[in-house]
Scaffold this motif. Structure first.
Motif, PDB file in Angstrom:
ATOM      1  N   HIS A 128     -25.182 -28.189  66.679  1.00  0.00           N
ATOM      2  CA  HIS A 128     -24.276 -27.893  65.947  1.00  0.00           C
ATOM      3  C   HIS A 128     -24.656 -26.726  65.381  1.00  0.00           C
ATOM      4  N   LEU A 137     -22.375 -22.082  63.939  1.00  0.00           N
ATOM      5  CA  LEU A 137     -22.883 -22.049  62.600  1.00  0.00           C
ATOM      6  C   LEU A 137     -23.687 -20.810  62.607  1.00  0.00           C
ATOM      7  N   ASP A 194     -21.350 -17.366  61.644  1.00  0.00           N
ATOM      8  CA  ASP A 194     -21.710 -16.692  60.421  1.00  0.00           C
ATOM      9  C   ASP A 194     -22.256 -15.126  60.832  1.00  0.00           C
ATOM     10  N   VAL A 242     -27.278 -23.299  52.903  1.00  0.00           N
ATOM     11  CA  VAL A 242     -25.366 -24.210  53.469  1.00  0.00           C
ATOM     12  C   VAL A 242     -24.506 -24.444  54.275  1.00  0.00           C
ATOM     13  N   GLN A 243     -25.312 -24.266  56.078  1.00  0.00           N
ATOM     14  CA  GLN A 243     -25.037 -24.682  56.327  1.00  0.00           C
ATOM     15  C   GLN A 243     -25.271 -25.692  56.946  1.00  0.00           C
ATOM     16  N   ARG A 303     -25.941 -28.585  55.061  1.00  0.00           N
ATOM     17  CA  ARG A 303     -25.094 -28.953  53.940  1.00  0.00           C
ATOM     18  C   ARG A 303     -23.412 -28.693  55.002  1.00  0.00           C
ATOM     19  N   GLU A 304     -23.364 -27.881  55.178  1.00  0.00           N
ATOM     20  CA  GLU A 304     -21.318 -27.919  55.636  1.00  0.00           C
ATOM     21  C   GLU A 304     -21.761 -28.843  57.445  1.00  0.00           C
ATOM     22  N   ILE A 305     -23.149 -29.027  58.359  1.00  0.00           N
ATOM     23  CA  ILE A 305     -23.249 -30.264  59.519  1.00  0.00           C
ATOM     24  C   ILE A 305     -22.982 -30.605  58.935  1.00  0.00           C
ATOM     25  N   ARG A 326     -22.028 -32.618  56.309  1.00  0.00           N
ATOM     26  CA  ARG A 326     -20.957 -33.345  55.228  1.00  0.00           C
ATOM     27  C   ARG A 326     -19.750 -33.109  56.714  1.00  0.00           C
ATOM     28  N   ASN A 327     -19.576 -32.028  57.624  1.00  0.00           N
ATOM     29  CA  ASN A 327     -19.027 -32.249  58.545  1.00  0.00           C
ATOM     30  C   ASN A 327     -18.944 -33.566  59.663  1.00  0.00           C
ATOM     31  N   GLU A 328     -20.116 -33.809  59.614  1.00  0.00           N
ATOM     32  CA  GLU A 328     -20.677 -34.791  60.430  1.00  0.00           C
ATOM     33  C   GLU A 328     -20.898 -36.234  60.108  1.00  0.00           C
TER      34      GLU A 328
END
Length: 59
Positions: A11, A15, A19, A27-28, A30-32, A34-36
Motif C-alpha cells: 500500500h 500513498l 501525496d 501519518v501515512q 497509520r492511515e494504511i 486503519r484502512n486495512e
C-alpha cells in the motif's frame, strides 16, 4: 513486526504517489493500518516498521 511490514508494503507506493513524498510518513502508515484494519499501531513499533519500509525504498 515482519508480518506487519509485509502486509503494509503493497500500500505504500500508492500513498507516496498520491501525496508526492519520497518516503512513507508515520501519518501515512497509520492511515494504511486503519484502512486495512491492521493492529500494531503502537509508537515504538511504528518506528521500527517505518525504518524497515524506508530502508527498502532507498535500496
Amino acid at each position: 513486526m515482519e508480518q506487519l511490514v509485509t502486509r503494509v508494503r503493497p500500500h505504500v507506493a500508492a500513498l507516496l504517489e498520491r501525496d508526492g513524498n519520497e518516503t512513507v510518513t508515520r501519518v501515512q502508515l497509520r492511515e494504511i493500518l486503519r484502512n486495512e484494519g491492521l493492529k500494531g499501531g503502537r509508537n515504538d513499533r511504528l518506528g521500527l516498521v517505518l525504518q524497515e519500509l524506508r530502508t527498502e525504498s532507498t535500496t
